[in-house]
Motif scaffolding. Structure first.
Motif, PDB file in Angstrom:
ATOM      1  N   LYS A 101       0.843  -1.186   0.000  1.00 46.40           N
ATOM      2  CA  LYS A 101       0.000   0.000   0.000  1.00 46.40           C
ATOM      3  C   LYS A 101       0.882   1.242   0.000  1.00 46.40           C
ATOM      4  O   LYS A 101       1.907   1.281   0.678  1.00 46.40           O
ATOM      5  CB  LYS A 101      -0.912   0.014   1.237  1.00 46.40           C
ATOM      6  N   ASN A 106      -2.914   6.514  -1.265  1.00 45.39           N
ATOM      7  CA  ASN A 106      -3.646   6.769  -2.511  1.00 45.39           C
ATOM      8  C   ASN A 106      -3.699   5.555  -3.424  1.00 45.39           C
ATOM      9  O   ASN A 106      -3.936   5.688  -4.625  1.00 45.39           O
ATOM     10  CB  ASN A 106      -3.050   7.967  -3.252  1.00 45.39           C
ATOM     11  N   GLY A 107      -3.486   4.354  -2.873  1.00 46.95           N
ATOM     12  CA  GLY A 107      -3.644   3.167  -3.699  1.00 46.95           C
ATOM     13  C   GLY A 107      -2.731   2.028  -3.302  1.00 46.95           C
ATOM     14  O   GLY A 107      -2.001   2.090  -2.303  1.00 46.95           O
ATOM     15  N   TYR A 108      -2.786   0.962  -4.116  1.00 53.96           N
ATOM     16  CA  TYR A 108      -2.016  -0.253  -3.874  1.00 53.96           C
ATOM     17  C   TYR A 108      -1.202  -0.588  -5.119  1.00 53.96           C
ATOM     18  O   TYR A 108      -1.623  -0.306  -6.256  1.00 53.96           O
ATOM     19  CB  TYR A 108      -2.954  -1.428  -3.558  1.00 53.96           C
ATOM     20  N   LYS A 129      -1.019  -0.498 -10.540  1.00 54.04           N
ATOM     21  CA  LYS A 129      -1.516   0.332  -9.448  1.00 54.04           C
ATOM     22  C   LYS A 129      -3.024   0.474  -9.532  1.00 54.04           C
ATOM     23  O   LYS A 129      -3.598   0.677 -10.611  1.00 54.04           O
ATOM     24  CB  LYS A 129      -0.871   1.724  -9.467  1.00 54.04           C
ATOM     25  N   SER A 131      -6.479   2.271  -7.250  1.00 57.73           N
ATOM     26  CA  SER A 131      -6.837   3.223  -6.208  1.00 57.73           C
ATOM     27  C   SER A 131      -7.477   2.513  -5.031  1.00 57.73           C
ATOM     28  O   SER A 131      -7.814   1.323  -5.095  1.00 57.73           O
ATOM     29  CB  SER A 131      -7.791   4.286  -6.760  1.00 57.73           C
ATOM     30  N   ASN A 132      -7.683   3.247  -3.948  1.00 54.81           N
ATOM     31  CA  ASN A 132      -8.340   2.676  -2.774  1.00 54.81           C
ATOM     32  C   ASN A 132      -9.772   2.227  -3.068  1.00 54.81           C
ATOM     33  O   ASN A 132     -10.314   1.362  -2.378  1.00 54.81           O
ATOM     34  CB  ASN A 132      -8.360   3.696  -1.635  1.00 54.81           C
TER      35      ASN A 132
END
Length: 249
Positions: A101, A106-108, A129, A131-132
């Protein structure tokens, strides 16, 4: 065969308290024991990097996914597929290795490799990538400069483990199989938060902004040069001629 992601909860004596299959149709699983692609978020939900196995004409496609499920797998919150091809393609095959993360929340990121059809193009290291909220942000592929489909073949490029630095940049380690020498080499990448070796590669720049000199046609990194390598990012996407001159001071 059947591949299934399942939640299993046991007590201290080994008695099964709950078993719940992932509420998603299809064959979903990880690649192997070296895949560290499951993490638990602050709200106790699970974010999982996995692949969907699809049998087609005697061969399995592996389509990479990132998905999020509630604690104990009671509901699927979202899932996103990273497979930019038609389902009838037998190759390429994707493998996944690590999931983290971002520190700025702002994301994974999910890393792995892309094994292409034989000698059609190089094999690649992969970085994805999301987003959440489960929106696909980007999918990038990496291969050393000048390596062609012969030199970079045979699951040659793989990104094994990634981490986020205190500055929210991306550090990745992997390995490269050089088909011209037979050697395996360690591979280290340091990227910005957008997966760029040259900072700013993800910026959206219009052609007229370059023509009106509002944006640069080329980005040079590092500037000034601090080592033996110079990276040049071209933002040109037209049939016009541009000239770049580099001066040594």
């Amino acid at each position: 065969g059947k591949v299934q992601l399942s939640y299993l909860k046991v007590d201290s004596k080994g008695n099964v308290l709950k078993k719940k299959d992932l509420p998603l149709k299809g064959n979903f699983g990880v690649i192997g024991g070296e895949s560290w692609t499951i993490l638990q978020d602050d709200d106790r939900s699970f974010v999982i990097g996995c692949v969907e196995y699809i049998l087609h004409d005697g061969s399995y496609l592996r389509k990479p996914y990132i998905l999020k499920t509630s604690y104990e797998f009671d509901s699927l919150l979202w899932s996103i597929k990273f497979f930019p091809f038609d389902s009838t393609i037998l190759s390429p095959r994707f493998s996944i290795n690590d999931l983290v993360k971002m520190k700025d929340n702002n994301g994974y990121l999910l890393c792995g490799d892309w094994e292409t059809p034989p000698y059609s193009e190089p094999d690649y290291g992969l970085l994805m990538k999301v987003s959440n909220e489960g929106d696909s942000l980007w999918m990038r592929k990496y291969v050393p400069l000048t390596w062609d489909s012969i030199r970079a073949k045979g699951a040659a490029m793989t990104l094994k483990q990634l981490n986020i630095t205190p500055y929210n940049t991306i550090a990745i380690v992997g390995s490269i199989s050089d088909q011209t020498t037979g050697w395996w080499h360690p591979w280290i990448l340091h990227l910005d938060s957008d997966g760029c070796i040259i900072p700013g590669c993800a910026d959206f720049v219009k052609t007229n902004e370059i023509e009106n000199i509002k944006k640069e046609a080329f980005v040079i990194y590092p500037n000034p040069i601090e080592g033996d390598y110079l990276y040049i990012l071209s933002r040109i996407n037209s049939d016009k001629n541009y000239f770049l001159s580099i001066k040594e001071l």
